[in-house]
Design an enzyme around this catalytic site. Structure first.
Site: not given
Length: 470
Positions: A233, A319, A360
């Site tokens: 990620d 994010n 998340t």
């Protein structure tokens, strides 16, 4: 991924004293991005639109939608009534879907005669309403969902330029990158990599003569057709940070630890790329991940208060944005406002403003909820608040959220963006967060929903391992 990235040097150095990098010459001026079309796979069963009609994708509040003709499910935008439109159309003639072309600054348009339509705002059901043209409600309010199950994209021509981003320091990843670059070269595709990668891997220059590097002066969105990431990620987050504005589709191969955002297995890259670059140009599912626009207003000095005493910094975020107490041992004291209204004051370790994609990540560890990437919202999650009643909240994506350090705070704060320290906030500084105009279009392995549940079940073991009650 790369400590010396675009955020380096911004921590606590006045703008006039920062080292300015030497401008580089563009290296990709001869490359031009291939346009691609975007449509919705299917609409709600209650919609008056036929299933094959692409409708209005929910991508960003600034996107301009232009069609060759009036969409059939928005008859109220036309001077003709719906009955007149129905009579004018042959019932035996199948309705042809109107794809949306995406190119340049990711403006959506068709090659035919343009027709302006209202922005795709939230909520979509009221996008055509205004004070001058209000919606008339006669027998109670009934609205139809403007959302789709998933988006689908297709290049109008075969992609010709690919940007490869790989996790550094991993021999398996480096070997796979060379294999992918060689395969793309054999297909007549130009491969572009980071300049530092070519410097660290000189074999790429000798073995793959067609591999090129970009410079900081290149506008990658106008030259790149596809971004391929090989890593975790963090690799995807780093690749996204290279595009300060619009960006092309992203294909992510998993070679990291968790892999929430990397649905494609690395050992299947040949099969995946063969299908993607096939002459048939098979449409692929796509999910547009929200980004946040972060604007920082910092005092140049500790004295003065007029506009000339402030400097403005801006960055895109995939994010989360974290405003925290930094190196100070004191609790952070932060004023939080939404849409110009002060809503609360936080005392604690900090506050997280996360996208659904980032729900998340750090936000989840701090007690926030998980959110599907298609949810149009911004997550506000406190980090170790002094008050136990300060619970996480989800705000609409139209919100403009401000986080400021009051002048009576004991100490300043710090700002982190996507896990990287961005700058120090002194007393009187403020951060403004809103939804970015430029989402991140990521290619799905199955669908956005299937990939998301697979990631949370695989990485978090979400609701797994429990015996069914008899």
């Amino acid at each position: 991924i790369q400590e010396a990235g675009p955020l380096a040097g911004l921590l606590d150095t006045p703008g006039s004293q920062r080292r300015q990098p030497t401008p580089e010459q563009p290296r990709l001026q001869d490359l031009k991005a291939t346009p691609w079309v975007l449509w919705q796979e299917s609409l709600s069963e209650t919609s008056s639109c036929p299933p094959n009609f692409p409708g209005f994708p929910r991508i960003g509040s600034d996107m301009e939608l232009v069609f060759e003709d009036k969409p059939p499910c928005f008859d109220n935008f036309s001077s003709k009534s719906s009955s007149e439109a129905a009579e004018a159309e042959d019932e035996n003639t199948p309705r042809k879907p109107l794809p949306l072309e995406v190119k340049g600054e990711r403006r959506i348009q068709s090659p035919m005669t343009p027709t302006r339509y209202p922005n795709v705002g939230s909520p979509g059901a009221f996008a055509g309403c205004s004070r001058d043209a209000p919606m008339v409600v006669n027998e109670g309010l009934t609205v139809e969902s403007n959302s789709a199950k998933s988006l689908v994209m297709q290049w109008q021509e075969r992609p010709s330029t690919v940007l490869l981003i790989a996790k550094p320091g991993d021999p398996v990843v480096m070997a796979t990158l060379q294999d992918i670059a060689a395969w793309l070269s054999s297909q007549g595709v130009t491969t572009v990599v980071e300049p530092q990668l070519l410097a660290d891997q000189p074999v790429l220059k000798s073995v793959l003569t067609g591999t090129r590097a970009f410079s900081t002066s290149d506008d990658l969105a106008n030259h790149i057709d596809l971004v391929i990431t090989i890593g975790g990620d963090g690799t995807l987050t780093w690749a996204v940070s290279l595009f300060t504005g619009a960006m092309p589709p992203v294909l992510s191969f998993a070679a990291g630890s968790l892999g929430f955002l990397t649905p494609f297995p690395l050992d299947g890259w040949v099969r995946t790329l063969t299908k993607l670059f096939s002459p048939q140009r098979t449409p692929v599912p796509l999910v547009c991940r929200m980004r946040l626009k972060v604007v920082v207003r910092r005092r140049k000095t500790n004295s003065g208060g007029d506009a000339s005493d402030f400097e403005t910094l801006e960055v895109q975020c995939l994010n989360e944005v974290l405003v925290h107490r930094g190196r100070s041992g004191n609790l952070a004291k932060l004023d939080i406002g939404v849409d110009g209204e002060k809503v609360t004051m936080l005392q604690g370790d900090g506050v997280i403003l996360a996208t659904p994609t980032g729900s998340t990540a750090y936000s989840l560890s701090a007690g926030g909820s998980m959110a599907h990437p298609g949810v149009p919202g911004i997550l506000l999650t406190p980090v170790s608040p002094h008050s136990l009643s300060f619970r996480p909240a989800v705000l609409p994506d139209s919100s403009i959220i401000s986080v400021g350090v009051p002048l009576n705070a004991r100490s300043g704060a710090a700002l982190s963006v996507d896990g990287k320290e961005f700058c120090v906030l002194r007393l009187g500084d403020a951060v403004e967060v809103s939804v970015s105009r430029h989402p991140v279009p990521t290619i799905c392995k199955a669908t956005g929903t299937a990939d998301w549940f697979a990631s949370v079940q695989g990485a978090l073991q979400w609701n797994l391992g429990r015996a069914e009650q008899k």
